[in-house]
Motif scaffolding. Structure first.
Motif, PDB file in Angstrom:
ATOM      1  N   ALA A  93     -49.824   0.958  22.227  1.00  0.00           N
ATOM      2  CA  ALA A  93     -48.948   2.131  22.227  1.00  0.00           C
ATOM      3  C   ALA A  93     -48.702   2.554  23.673  1.00  0.00           C
ATOM      4  O   ALA A  93     -49.445   2.191  24.585  1.00  0.00           O
ATOM      5  N   LYS A  94     -47.680   3.339  23.865  1.00  0.00           N
ATOM      6  CA  LYS A  94     -47.294   3.768  25.201  1.00  0.00           C
ATOM      7  C   LYS A  94     -48.267   4.805  25.737  1.00  0.00           C
ATOM      8  O   LYS A  94     -48.688   5.714  25.027  1.00  0.00           O
ATOM      9  N   LEU A  95     -48.616   4.663  27.020  1.00  0.00           N
ATOM     10  CA  LEU A  95     -49.405   5.659  27.726  1.00  0.00           C
ATOM     11  C   LEU A  95     -48.545   6.264  28.835  1.00  0.00           C
ATOM     12  O   LEU A  95     -47.833   5.550  29.539  1.00  0.00           O
ATOM     13  N   GLU A  96     -48.620   7.565  28.967  1.00  0.00           N
ATOM     14  CA  GLU A  96     -47.784   8.252  29.951  1.00  0.00           C
ATOM     15  C   GLU A  96     -48.261   8.005  31.378  1.00  0.00           C
ATOM     16  O   GLU A  96     -47.481   8.054  32.315  1.00  0.00           O
ATOM     17  N   ARG A  97     -49.565   7.763  31.534  1.00  0.00           N
ATOM     18  CA  ARG A  97     -50.132   7.614  32.871  1.00  0.00           C
ATOM     19  C   ARG A  97     -50.887   6.296  32.996  1.00  0.00           C
ATOM     20  O   ARG A  97     -51.268   5.678  32.006  1.00  0.00           O
ATOM     21  N   ALA A  98     -51.147   5.887  34.231  1.00  0.00           N
ATOM     22  CA  ALA A  98     -51.862   4.631  34.454  1.00  0.00           C
ATOM     23  C   ALA A  98     -53.323   4.734  34.036  1.00  0.00           C
ATOM     24  O   ALA A  98     -53.954   3.732  33.707  1.00  0.00           O
ATOM     25  N   ALA A  99     -53.862   5.931  34.034  1.00  0.00           N
ATOM     26  CA  ALA A  99     -55.250   6.132  33.612  1.00  0.00           C
ATOM     27  C   ALA A  99     -55.381   7.491  32.963  1.00  0.00           C
ATOM     28  O   ALA A  99     -54.804   8.478  33.437  1.00  0.00           O
ATOM     29  N   ASP A 100     -56.113   7.546  31.854  1.00  0.00           N
ATOM     30  CA  ASP A 100     -56.441   8.840  31.265  1.00  0.00           C
ATOM     31  C   ASP A 100     -57.909   8.842  30.881  1.00  0.00           C
ATOM     32  O   ASP A 100     -58.554   7.792  30.803  1.00  0.00           O
ATOM     33  N   PHE A 101     -58.472  10.008  30.687  1.00  0.00           N
ATOM     34  CA  PHE A 101     -59.888  10.090  30.353  1.00  0.00           C
ATOM     35  C   PHE A 101     -60.158  11.319  29.508  1.00  0.00           C
ATOM     36  O   PHE A 101     -59.404  12.293  29.512  1.00  0.00           O
ATOM     37  N   SER A 102     -61.259  11.248  28.766  1.00  0.00           N
ATOM     38  CA  SER A 102     -61.721  12.351  27.942  1.00  0.00           C
ATOM     39  C   SER A 102     -63.241  12.398  28.048  1.00  0.00           C
ATOM     40  O   SER A 102     -63.910  11.395  27.793  1.00  0.00           O
ATOM     41  N   LEU A 103     -63.775  13.542  28.444  1.00  0.00           N
ATOM     42  CA  LEU A 103     -65.205  13.694  28.663  1.00  0.00           C
ATOM     43  C   LEU A 103     -65.782  14.723  27.700  1.00  0.00           C
ATOM     44  O   LEU A 103     -65.228  15.815  27.541  1.00  0.00           O
ATOM     45  N   ASP A 104     -66.885  14.368  27.051  1.00  0.00           N
ATOM     46  CA  ASP A 104     -67.630  15.312  26.222  1.00  0.00           C
ATOM     47  C   ASP A 104     -68.628  16.015  27.138  1.00  0.00           C
ATOM     48  O   ASP A 104     -69.640  15.421  27.531  1.00  0.00           O
TER      49      ASP A 104
END
Length: 462
Positions: free
Chosen positions: A385-396
């Protein structure tokens, strides 16, 4: 004509701080009365992290006046404009704080009272070429004063050696209109911080902090946005989940780092074969990668490389161009000491645990924990699927805080990096435990820089 209007609008929107020359760090607020949302977050977050409390840093706003930017009446009481800008420049010889004056008489009276109280001598103003200036010694050492022209004032606090230089700098700053700072115009915010090659814009609300910035020399690979990612539909889980797309140089950097780590925990693995396998596989990687860090389980001293490697239970995934070629390149792993062949890959017995190398279609997965590796392989989607940015992250943040708590005092005393983690845990740990999620993205920027954005979410206030 239209382009001229666009250019004019862009320049008008770009922050224009009155920043001192040779400033090591500059803090700029275009409109003090626009900070309500950011202040609301800091006030709430500050109940769990003292460093973030506005009361902890408000004394840094001015060299000799005690101001509270969260309360407009506090600024008005000193003759300052609550709706005006503020710029604080930190230099090796002191600091300069530039603000807008609403009532010149009140400001001068309050400034004289404050300087007399701090210096033990009466501050006498002088006027030259439309600029009124004051300089007085502090009883505790150093020099303080201000330069005032019209509605603009720049106040300074300096070492004994820097007093004359900062007075001249303050006179210079109020004598001309500030120039737009293109660095600040690249990020959004109601407050800005610029230090070295890093520029950060801040905004917020009672339950969220928004950070945007650009930075030079970050220890990160160069990113390259490709639009579609094979990991685009995967849902963030675990402590840290990140999807990235890097350049060929970034692939080499990432593979080289992983190779060095595996060699450190497997000293008996043939060095040249490890290098050959890594180099061959690197040529087959597209640059689309996934990082899945589930949690932290520290076993033993983190000063040992194997303890560090296995402290974070994680798996890394990378898209390959030719699965058959990658499988062939990885075949020598089966002959490494302690290696076992799996139906879809290999497992290497190394110091401290096992390293799992598995293939699923065009996805290569490397992990240091069986359960996390299996979960990552099982979660790999059939389509991207398409990603808007070259890198994304999610931190708990809760899992991250629990991980920081596992750093021992003995390790802290022996390692500067671990000491930094311990400091983060001590200062921000309680806040992280009470936070919902931290998400963000990164991109590469011209000149080897990186652009980044982060949103720190707290639970909705009850």
């Amino acid at each position: 004509m239209f382009s001229s209007l666009v250019l004019a609008a862009t320049l008008a929107a770009t922050p224009a701080p009155r920043s001192a020359a040779s400033a090591q760090t500059v803090v700029h607020v275009p409109k003090l009365d626009a900070m309500a949302g950011l202040t609301a977050f800091l006030e709430r977050a500050g109940t769990h992290a003292a460093l973030l409390r506005p009361s902890a840093w408000r004394t840094e706003l001015h060299p000799f006046l005690v101001l509270d930017p969260t309360k407009p009446e506090s600024l008005s009481a000193f003759g300052l404009d609550p709706a005006g800008p503020a710029t604080v420049s930190l230099r090796a010889d002191g600091r300069v704080s530039c603000m807008r004056v609403k009532d010149t008489k009140v400001f001068q009276e309050k400034a004289a009272e404050a300087m007399t109280a701090a210096g033990g001598e009466e501050a006498k103003p002088t006027t030259s070429k439309g600029v009124t200036s004051v300089s007085a010694k502090r009883a505790a050492g150093g020099v303080m004063g201000y330069a005032l022209k019209g509605q603009e004032v720049c106040s300074f606090g300096a070492t004994d050696e820097g007093g004359g230089a900062l007075l001249k700098e303050s006179v210079k700053l109020v004598g001309k209109a500030p120039a737009a700072d293109a660095r600040l115009g690249k990020v959004a915010g109601v407050a800005y911080l610029a230090s070295g090659g890093t520029v950060v814009g801040l905004d917020g609300s009672g339950s969220a902090l928004k950070v945007e910035g650009t930075a030079l020399k970050l220890p990160l690979p160069p990113f390259q946005a490709r639009g579609t990612s094979p990991y685009g539909t995967m849902k963030p889980e675990g402590m840290l989940f990140s999807r990235v797309s890097v350049t060929p140089a970034g692939v080499q950097q990432a593979v080289g780092s992983l190779r060095s780590t595996i060699q450190a925990v497997c000293p008996d693995c043939p060095k040249e074969q490890v290098r050959t396998v890594a180099d061959t596989v690197a040529k087959q990687l597209t640059g689309n990668m996934l990082v899945n860090m589930d949690n932290v389980q520290v076993r033993g001293s983190l000063r040992a490389p194997e303890a560090r490697f296995f402290a974070v239970r994680q798996a890394l995934a990378a898209e390959v161009t030719d699965a058959a070629a990658v499988k062939s390149a990885l075949a020598p792993l089966g002959n490494f000491p302690g290696a076992k062949t799996l139906a879809d890959g290999w497992v290497l017995a190394v110091k401290g645990g096992n390293v799992f190398v598995r293939l699923k279609g065009k996805q290569l997965v490397v992990g240091n924990d069986e359960a996390v590796t299996q979960a990552t392989v099982a979660a790999l989607p059939e389509t991207g699927a398409k990603l808007e940015r070259a890198a994304d992250f999610s931190l708990d943040p809760k899992r991250f805080a629990r991980g920081l708590d596992q750093v021992s005092l003995a390790d802290v005393l022996a390692d500067e990096q671990l000491a930094a983690l311990f400091a983060v845990s001590s200062e921000l740990g309680p806040l992280l435990e009470r936070s919902e999620r931290i998400t963000g993205w990164m991109d590469s920027a011209p000149g080897g820089a990186h652009r980044f954005s982060m949103t720190w979410l707290l639970p909705e206030a009850k």
